[in-house]
Design a protein around this motif. Structure first.
Motif, PDB file in Angstrom:
ATOM      1  N   ALA A  11       0.987  -1.183  -0.013  1.00 16.67           N
ATOM      2  CA  ALA A  11       0.063   0.143  -0.227  1.00 16.67           C
ATOM      3  C   ALA A  11       0.755   1.066  -0.035  1.00 16.67           C
ATOM      4  CB  ALA A  11      -0.980   0.220   1.234  1.00 16.67           C
ATOM      5  N   THR A  12       1.865   1.288   0.920  1.00 17.57           N
ATOM      6  CA  THR A  12       2.691   2.519   0.834  1.00 17.57           C
ATOM      7  C   THR A  12       3.440   2.598  -0.335  1.00 17.57           C
ATOM      8  OG1 THR A  12       4.404   1.038   1.917  1.00 17.57           O
ATOM      9  CG2 THR A  12       3.090   2.387   3.212  1.00 17.57           C
ATOM     10  N   GLY A  13       3.874   1.335  -1.077  1.00 16.74           N
ATOM     11  CA  GLY A  13       4.665   1.671  -2.535  1.00 16.74           C
ATOM     12  C   GLY A  13       3.588   2.189  -3.534  1.00 16.74           C
ATOM     13  N   ILE A  14       2.237   2.022  -3.121  1.00 17.23           N
ATOM     14  CA  ILE A  14       1.256   2.594  -4.350  1.00 17.23           C
ATOM     15  C   ILE A  14       1.079   4.163  -4.001  1.00 17.23           C
ATOM     16  CG2 ILE A  14      -1.139   2.676  -5.001  1.00 17.23           C
ATOM     17  CD1 ILE A  14      -1.212  -0.335  -4.375  1.00 17.23           C
ATOM     18  N   ALA A  15       1.095   4.425  -2.803  1.00 16.33           N
ATOM     19  CA  ALA A  15       0.908   5.819  -2.334  1.00 16.33           C
ATOM     20  C   ALA A  15       2.440   6.612  -2.773  1.00 16.33           C
ATOM     21  CB  ALA A  15       1.109   5.948  -0.665  1.00 16.33           C
ATOM     22  N   ASP A  16       3.588   6.076  -2.616  1.00 16.86           N
ATOM     23  CA  ASP A  16       4.749   6.843  -3.013  1.00 16.86           C
ATOM     24  C   ASP A  16       4.623   7.015  -4.522  1.00 16.86           C
ATOM     25  OD1 ASP A  16       5.740   6.387  -0.432  1.00 16.86           O
ATOM     26  OD2 ASP A  16       7.084   4.626  -0.999  1.00 16.86           O
ATOM     27  N   ALA A  17       4.144   6.082  -5.295  1.00 11.70           N
ATOM     28  CA  ALA A  17       4.180   6.561  -6.711  1.00 11.70           C
ATOM     29  C   ALA A  17       2.821   7.441  -7.157  1.00 11.70           C
ATOM     30  CB  ALA A  17       3.873   5.288  -7.648  1.00 11.70           C
ATOM     31  N   SER A  31      -2.859  21.302   1.741  1.00 12.09           N
ATOM     32  CA  SER A  31      -2.713  20.810   3.011  1.00 12.09           C
ATOM     33  C   SER A  31      -1.280  19.866   3.249  1.00 12.09           C
ATOM     34  CB  SER A  31      -4.047  20.368   3.454  1.00 12.09           C
ATOM     35  OG  SER A  31      -4.986  21.127   3.262  1.00 12.09           O
ATOM     36  N   GLY A  32      -0.539  19.787   2.352  1.00 13.67           N
ATOM     37  CA  GLY A  32       0.587  18.904   2.532  1.00 13.67           C
ATOM     38  C   GLY A  32       0.587  17.800   1.320  1.00 13.67           C
ATOM     39  N   SER A  33       1.220  16.827   1.551  1.00 10.40           N
ATOM     40  CA  SER A  33       1.440  15.820   0.511  1.00 10.40           C
ATOM     41  C   SER A  33      -0.023  15.129   0.507  1.00 10.40           C
ATOM     42  CB  SER A  33       2.484  14.682   1.058  1.00 10.40           C
ATOM     43  OG  SER A  33       3.660  15.221   0.786  1.00 10.40           O
ATOM     44  N   GLU A  34      -0.498  14.787  -0.750  1.00 12.26           N
ATOM     45  CA  GLU A  34      -1.580  14.083  -0.909  1.00 12.26           C
ATOM     46  C   GLU A  34      -1.396  13.047  -1.876  1.00 12.26           C
ATOM     47  OE1 GLU A  34      -4.830  17.816  -1.009  1.00 12.26           O
ATOM     48  OE2 GLU A  34      -4.131  16.766  -3.036  1.00 12.26           O
ATOM     49  N   VAL A  35      -2.077  11.860  -1.496  1.00 15.39           N
ATOM     50  CA  VAL A  35      -2.117  10.655  -2.502  1.00 15.39           C
ATOM     51  C   VAL A  35      -3.241  10.677  -3.324  1.00 15.39           C
ATOM     52  CG1 VAL A  35      -1.945   8.116  -2.382  1.00 15.39           C
ATOM     53  CG2 VAL A  35      -0.784   9.230  -0.899  1.00 15.39           C
ATOM     54  N   ALA A  83      -9.366   3.113  -0.535  1.00 12.78           N
ATOM     55  CA  ALA A  83      -9.658   2.609   1.209  1.00 12.78           C
ATOM     56  C   ALA A  83      -8.518   1.757   1.283  1.00 12.78           C
ATOM     57  CB  ALA A  83     -11.069   2.081   1.102  1.00 12.78           C
ATOM     58  N   PHE A  84      -7.911   0.970   0.505  1.00 14.18           N
ATOM     59  CA  PHE A  84      -6.991   0.019   0.763  1.00 14.18           C
ATOM     60  C   PHE A  84      -5.826   0.844   0.857  1.00 14.18           C
ATOM     61  CE2 PHE A  84      -3.318  -2.192  -1.640  1.00 14.18           C
ATOM     62  CZ  PHE A  84      -3.001  -3.017  -0.188  1.00 14.18           C
ATOM     63  N   VAL A  85      -5.302   1.691   0.405  1.00 17.41           N
ATOM     64  CA  VAL A  85      -4.215   2.641   0.492  1.00 17.41           C
ATOM     65  C   VAL A  85      -4.101   3.370   1.736  1.00 17.41           C
ATOM     66  CG1 VAL A  85      -2.550   4.301  -0.338  1.00 17.41           C
ATOM     67  CG2 VAL A  85      -3.391   2.488  -1.876  1.00 17.41           C
ATOM     68  N   ALA A  86      -5.261   3.855   1.891  1.00 20.50           N
ATOM     69  CA  ALA A  86      -5.639   4.663   3.086  1.00 20.50           C
ATOM     70  C   ALA A  86      -5.480   4.053   4.366  1.00 20.50           C
ATOM     71  CB  ALA A  86      -6.811   5.469   3.207  1.00 20.50           C
ATOM     72  N   ALA A  87      -5.800   2.852   4.464  1.00 17.62           N
ATOM     73  CA  ALA A  87      -5.831   2.146   5.665  1.00 17.62           C
ATOM     74  C   ALA A  87      -4.364   1.616   5.840  1.00 17.62           C
ATOM     75  CB  ALA A  87      -6.686   0.910   5.476  1.00 17.62           C
ATOM     76  N   GLY A  88      -3.706   1.211   4.954  1.00 17.36           N
ATOM     77  CA  GLY A  88      -2.042   0.930   5.020  1.00 17.36           C
ATOM     78  C   GLY A  88      -1.430   1.969   5.512  1.00 17.36           C
ATOM     79  N   LEU A  89      -1.594   3.133   4.913  1.00 16.34           N
ATOM     80  CA  LEU A  89      -1.047   4.435   5.620  1.00 16.34           C
ATOM     81  C   LEU A  89      -1.108   4.637   7.014  1.00 16.34           C
ATOM     82  CD1 LEU A  89      -1.309   6.814   2.444  1.00 16.34           C
ATOM     83  CD2 LEU A  89       0.535   5.548   3.005  1.00 16.34           C
ATOM     84  N   THR A 107      -3.789   8.588 -12.326  1.00 20.12           N
ATOM     85  CA  THR A 107      -3.353   7.274 -13.014  1.00 20.12           C
ATOM     86  C   THR A 107      -2.678   6.262 -11.882  1.00 20.12           C
ATOM     87  OG1 THR A 107      -0.776   7.936 -13.482  1.00 20.12           O
ATOM     88  CG2 THR A 107      -2.666   8.589 -14.884  1.00 20.12           C
ATOM     89  N   TYR A 108      -2.621   5.031 -12.211  1.00 23.89           N
ATOM     90  CA  TYR A 108      -2.042   3.921 -11.438  1.00 23.89           C
ATOM     91  C   TYR A 108      -0.556   3.562 -12.020  1.00 23.89           C
ATOM     92  CZ  TYR A 108      -2.004  -0.559  -8.936  1.00 23.89           C
ATOM     93  OH  TYR A 108      -1.481  -1.543  -8.079  1.00 23.89           O
ATOM     94  N   PHE A 109       0.369   4.093 -11.427  1.00 26.40           N
ATOM     95  CA  PHE A 109       1.796   3.567 -11.835  1.00 26.40           C
ATOM     96  C   PHE A 109       1.822   4.235 -13.516  1.00 26.40           C
ATOM     97  CE2 PHE A 109       1.565   1.218  -8.414  1.00 26.40           C
ATOM     98  CZ  PHE A 109       2.762   1.368  -7.619  1.00 26.40           C
TER      99      PHE A 109
END
Length: 252
Positions: A137-143, A150-154, A198-204, A220-222
């Motif tokens: 999940a964090t890898g998806i967020a990083d990309a 309000s700061g970094s957004e995914v 929701a998956f990525v938010a829960a992981g973060l 986009t997704y990657f």
């Protein structure tokens, strides 16, 4: 059974090696730290000698498309050649569900090129295509991170995903080995679909990461445009048993 697990020190490889050894198989964890370099080919022939099966769960050091494609071209070619000379009876590759549908995702297209090399090699093979792992999940967020007011957004599209636990992927690879070469791609997903944001938010949140997830239809997704079920496994796909909520609860 003697099984060479290429990338055997990684998150999936180490789990598979443990499963194989627990039941008495001769599992060889091949990686750069054991002297096996897929880019140069060093150590590949010696590692594969005497193997009944090779399982390739390796990953390049970069997700940059050209670098990833070069890594898989060199490494897969070296493994196939060594396997042919050694009489390896089963070549297994771990890939990604939806890679062929995500044309703008350069890294995933590199995985497609790897699949095609194996399928066209004339060697007995199986490709296991899995959905994204719970731990990624964090890898998806990083990309997908951008500067927001309000700061970094995914920023992610509101599409369905069906992520899977790493333990379930390793267990399925074991079943693939036991079944023998399928000469085809089989798919694996988690037990239930989720919305990607929701998956990525829960992981973060579980990782204590303060980044905020924002639904963005233009995201986009990657690098690939995703609007529907591109990330979902197809009908008849195998399913893991670990639910994401239970996986998160076990890590609290």
């Amino acid at each position: 059974m003697r099984v060479v697990v290429v990338g055997g020190a990684g998150r999936i490889g180490a789990r598979l090696v443990a499963l194989l050894r627990a039941r008495g198989d001769d599992a060889v964890a091949a990686s750069r730290r054991t002297g096996v370099d897929l880019v140069t080919g060093a150590g590949v022939v010696a590692a594969v000698a005497g193997a009944d099966a090779v399982v390739d769960v390796s990953r390049p050091a970069t997700l940059e498309p050209a670098g990833a494609r070069a890594f898989y071209a060199a490494g897969t070619g070296a493994l196939l050649e060594a396997g042919r000379d050694a009489g390896v009876a089963h070549h297994v590759v771990l890939s990604v569900v939806g890679a062929r549908r995500l044309h703008g995702a350069g890294f995933l297209q590199a995985k497609v090129s790897q699949e095609d090399l194996v399928a066209g090699s004339g060697r007995p093979y199986t490709v296991l295509a899995a959905t994204q792992f719970f731990g990624f999940a964090t890898g998806i967020a990083d990309a997908s991170t951008h500067d927001g007011p309000s700061g970094s957004e995914v920023r992610l599209p509101d599409v369905a995903d069906q992520p899977v636990a790493e333990d379930d992927v390793a267990a399925e690879l074991l079943r693939v080995l036991d079944a023998g070469p399928a000469g085809a791609t089989v798919e694996l997903g988690g037990p239930e679909p989720m919305r990607l944001p929701a998956f990525v938010a829960a992981g973060l949140a579980a990782a204590g990461d303060p980044r905020r997830v924002v639904v963005d239809p233009a995201a986009t997704y990657f690098g690939a445009t995703v609007t529907g079920d591109e990330l979902l496994p197809g009908p008849g796909a195998r399913r893991g048993t670990m639910r994401h909520a239970d996986w998160l609860a076990a890590r609290r």
